[in-house]
Design an enzyme around this catalytic site. Structure first.
Site, short mmCIF file in Angstrom:
data_model
loop_
_atom_site.label_atom_id
_atom_site.label_comp_id
_atom_site.label_asym_id
_atom_site.label_seq_id
_atom_site.Cartn_x
_atom_site.Cartn_y
_atom_site.Cartn_z
N TYR A 168 -29.44 -36.67 -14.25
CA TYR A 168 -28.39 -35.65 -14.09
C TYR A 168 -28.40 -35.08 -12.68
O TYR A 168 -27.36 -34.93 -12.03
CB TYR A 168 -28.63 -34.56 -15.14
CG TYR A 168 -27.67 -33.41 -15.14
CD1 TYR A 168 -26.36 -33.56 -15.58
CD2 TYR A 168 -28.09 -32.15 -14.73
CE1 TYR A 168 -25.49 -32.49 -15.61
CE2 TYR A 168 -27.23 -31.06 -14.76
CZ TYR A 168 -25.93 -31.24 -15.20
OH TYR A 168 -25.07 -30.16 -15.23
N LYS A 172 -25.45 -35.28 -9.95
CA LYS A 172 -24.83 -34.03 -9.50
C LYS A 172 -24.93 -33.86 -7.98
O LYS A 172 -24.04 -33.29 -7.35
CB LYS A 172 -25.45 -32.83 -10.22
CG LYS A 172 -25.00 -32.71 -11.68
CD LYS A 172 -23.50 -32.76 -11.81
CE LYS A 172 -22.97 -32.22 -13.11
NZ LYS A 172 -21.51 -32.44 -13.23
#
Length: 309
Positions: A168, A172
């Site tokens: 993640y 991101k």
């Protein structure tokens, strides 16, 4: 200074992951301020037909009940064909696309040692590739009309790190890198590209904190920042943090650094001067990669007594 209050009359917006949480909040407010909104959400549309989810239909019903205009769509943001169909459907309906909010997301949290590459691939596919795919699909439309606003959703997990979120966090941070280049390529077409880094209580965070703390993290607290970044007044290339009524900015800064003479370019010299190399008192923000190259060549030329220009 008398500024017009922000509204979205005549604007068309696509919001991904818009059936719940942050996306729902963004979609409702965009519509309330006059935008025509495509509520895209893949939840429940597992057959790949692009049929919209029940939750997305509910958001559309809320918007239309309040006098707004919206349609529901069920494209998987990591499926190029479905994304193209989403864009075509929007154009068929309203003839333009002014705003894209890349909000769709999933989590597959595990420590790196235990993470399968399939957990990596899926998260990167939705957050990073999905943001790129949706943006690429609207890009020619925005260029053609000479106007566009793209909002990427980044995260402090990428900007600062978070245990168990290697996949993640990487995705991101990736969308921030995507923004850095797209804002340069979109500049002459009045396409502004920015990131929001939300801290909100959503389905993705509900197990992390006590209920009364999570109550401070309403998704609606993020939306004002997103709407500003979607407006005519938007800056470009900014990362705005939002959560619990707090708003701030992250900037990537570069230290002035040091120059080492030929005979001194050793690991020991780096070690000895590492604090100086990292001294941020004269740090500045670069506007593109070329600025960094120019900076170091100027420094090196100066050290060698070479006149520039």
């Amino acid at each position: 200074e008398n500024r017009m209050s922000i509204n979205f009359e005549g604007r068309v917006a696509i919001v991904t992951g818009a059936a719940n949480g942050l996306g729902r909040s963004h979609a409702l407010e965009l519509a309330r301020l006059g935008a025509k909104v495509v509520v895209n959400d893949f939840g429940g549309a597992r057959d790949g037909t692009g049929g919209s989810s029940e939750a997305a239909e509910k958001v559309v019903a809320e918007i239309t009940a309040a006098g707004g205009e919206a349609i529901a769509n069920g494209a998987d943001v990591s499926n190029e064909e479905q994304v193209q169909a989403l864009v075509q459907r929007t154009l068929d309906q309203w003839g333009r696309i002014d705003i894209l909010v890349n909000n769709a997301g999933i989590l597959r949290d595990k420590s790196f040692a235990k993470m399968d590459m399939s957990d990596w691939d899926k998260v990167v596919a939705v957050h990073l590739t999905g943001s790129a795919m949706c943006t690429r699909a609207v890009w020619p439309v925005m260029r053609e009309q000479g106007y566009g606003r793209v909002i990427m959703t980044t995260s402090t997990s990428g900007l600062y790190g978070n245990f168990g979120q290697a996949n993640y966090g990487a995705a991101k941070m990736g969308v921030a890198g995507l923004m850095n280049t797209l804002c340069l390529e979109g500049e002459k077409y009045d396409i502004k590209v920015n990131c929001v880094a939300p801290t909100a209580a959503t389905r993705m965070t509900e197990d992390l904190m006590p209920k009364e703390v999570l109550a401070l993290l309403e998704p609606s607290e993020i939306t004002p920042a997103v709407l500003f970044l979607a407006s005519d007044q938007a800056p470009s290339r900014r990362i705005v943090l939002a959560g619990a009524g707090c708003y701030a900015m992250v900037r990537l800064m570069e230290s002035d650094g040091i120059y080492l003479e030929e005979g001194d370019r050793t690991p020991d010299a780096i070690a000895a001067r590492f604090d100086e190399l990292g001294d941020m008192s004269n740090a500045r923000e670069m506007q593109n990669g070329g600025e960094h190259v120019s900076k170091i060549l100027t420094k090196a030329a100066h050290a060698k007594g070479i006149k520039l220009g």
